[in-house]
Design a protein around this motif. Structure first.
Motif, PDB file in Angstrom:
ATOM      1  N   VAL A  53       0.872  -1.178   0.257  1.00 21.36           N
ATOM      2  CA  VAL A  53       0.130   0.199  -0.549  1.00 21.36           C
ATOM      3  C   VAL A  53       0.767   0.878   0.105  1.00 21.36           C
ATOM      4  O   VAL A  53       1.443   1.156   0.629  1.00 21.36           O
ATOM      5  CB  VAL A  53      -1.089  -0.568   1.354  1.00 21.36           C
ATOM      6  N   ASP A  59      -8.890   5.429  -3.507  1.00 22.26           N
ATOM      7  CA  ASP A  59      -8.430   3.916  -4.215  1.00 22.26           C
ATOM      8  C   ASP A  59      -7.936   2.815  -5.569  1.00 22.26           C
ATOM      9  O   ASP A  59      -8.658   3.704  -6.072  1.00 22.26           O
ATOM     10  CB  ASP A  59      -9.185   3.132  -2.823  1.00 22.26           C
ATOM     11  N   GLU A  82       1.162   7.374  -6.716  1.00 24.84           N
ATOM     12  CA  GLU A  82       1.039   7.643  -5.120  1.00 24.84           C
ATOM     13  C   GLU A  82       1.243   9.394  -4.857  1.00 24.84           C
ATOM     14  O   GLU A  82       0.665   8.804  -3.707  1.00 24.84           O
ATOM     15  CB  GLU A  82       2.521   6.648  -4.479  1.00 24.84           C
ATOM     16  N   ARG A  86      -4.196   5.989  -3.759  1.00 26.78           N
ATOM     17  CA  ARG A  86      -3.953   5.316  -2.962  1.00 26.78           C
ATOM     18  C   ARG A  86      -4.184   3.846  -3.534  1.00 26.78           C
ATOM     19  O   ARG A  86      -4.604   3.414  -3.703  1.00 26.78           O
ATOM     20  CB  ARG A  86      -4.821   5.125  -1.281  1.00 26.78           C
ATOM     21  N   LEU A  88      -2.914   0.123  -3.928  1.00 25.78           N
ATOM     22  CA  LEU A  88      -2.329  -1.385  -3.425  1.00 25.78           C
ATOM     23  C   LEU A  88      -2.677  -2.669  -4.748  1.00 25.78           C
ATOM     24  O   LEU A  88      -3.219  -2.297  -5.250  1.00 25.78           O
ATOM     25  CB  LEU A  88      -4.675  -1.393  -2.715  1.00 25.78           C
TER      26      LEU A  88
END
Length: 317
Positions: A53, A59, A82, A86, A88
């Protein structure tokens, strides 16, 4: 005399098998020591899922392709994202450091379910989802089967259409019910990381492998026995799974930005991206001139721009 020869042969085979298992285990330990997990773990129904993360913002999930890991996305692409997302980055089941779902080859739908639930566990209930190559098929399955768990879709060099060529010899052997368990320990024990690094040159064609990528990626992780088996079974099952998914592409309603290199020899754009864009309502296609199968490395700014467009269309930027 014949009995003695047979006994000697059995002893030699036993010694060779023991040596092979020892070398395989040593190779695996060295690979994991030199390339440990980059991120954290989330447990879903007893399955550990490895995820990196980074950053803050809307997201965004990134899913790697066959034989890959989180390192395929963190080497270059995450650095372009980034600052405003966010991000993942998941290891798919059986690869990197995520547990296998089963011993028969997790389907793209099973993988989408597990990863979407892991994302939700981390607070990403409806992320933007980008998948590259095989990971693109997982992203498409995510959008078709779990539409409430996704806000926008970015298939990147994605395997999305059916094809006529058969499974290559490597995958036929490593996915075979009994040849696979016999051959895979030999591959782990005796195939060098340098050989795998050489194979990468074909994957990046017509571009060169970026400087430092092979050392960062860790070919030894791909050569682990469980990883080779999981990857082979997934690859062997992929064509039938995509054939079942194709008729449902029209159900995808989220903003979709398709990105594909027009010189991709592995997943040709004409058979995948150019057909996919006509099957998803409102989808757009960006063809990258002269780019091969790995745009996340050789055209990262263009990939990031496509993600930005998807986010804007979804009202996230």
């Amino acid at each position: 005399m014949a009995i003695k020869l047979l006994i000697y042969l059995v002893i030699l085979l036993a010694l060779f098998a023991a040596l092979t298992l020892y070398l395989a285990k040593r190779h695996e330990r060295r690979a994991e020591a030199s390339h440990p997990p980059e991120g954290q773990f989330v447990t879903i129904d007893g399955h550990r899922v490895h995820v990196v993360v980074r950053g803050s913002g809307p997201d965004l999930v990134l899913i790697h392709g066959a034989s890959g890991s989180t390192r395929d996305m963190t080497f270059e692409l995450v650095g372009h994202l980034e600052d405003r997302y966010r991000v993942l980055v998941f290891d798919r089941p059986g690869l990197g450091y995520t547990d296998r779902i089963n011993s028969t080859g997790a389907t793209i739908t099973q993988q989408a379910d597990l990863l979407s639930r892991a994302a939700a566990e981390l607070g990403a209930k409806a992320p933007i989802v980008m998948g590259q190559s095989y990971g693109g098929a997982v992203a498409l399955a995510w959008a078709v089967h779990y539409p409430e768990r996704i806000s926008a879709l970015v298939p990147l060099a994605a395997a999305s259409g059916t094809w006529e060529t058969g499974l290559d010899a490597f995958y036929r052997v490593t996915s075979h019910p009994w040849l696979g368990p016999l051959a895979i320990p030999l591959i782990t024990a005796y195939v060098s990381d340098d050989y795998v690094a050489g194979v990468m040159e074909g994957i990046f064609t017509p571009q060169a492998v970026p400087e430092g990528y092979s050392a960062y990626f860790g070919p030894g992780l791909t050569l682990r026995r469980k990883t080779l088996r999981a990857n082979a079974l997934q690859r062997a099952n992929l064509l039938d799974e995509i054939a079942a998914l194709v008729p449902r592409y029209g159900e995808i309603e989220v903003p979709t930005e398709i990105v594909h290199g027009d010189s991709d020899p592995t997943v040709p754009a004409w058979n995948h991206a150019e057909r996919l864009v006509a099957r998803i309502p409102g989808a757009t296609l960006t063809l990258l001139p002269g780019i091969g199968h790995m745009p996340q490395h050789v055209a990262a700014p263009e990939v990031a721009a496509a993600i930005d467009r998807a986010a804007a269309r979804a009202g996230l930027h």
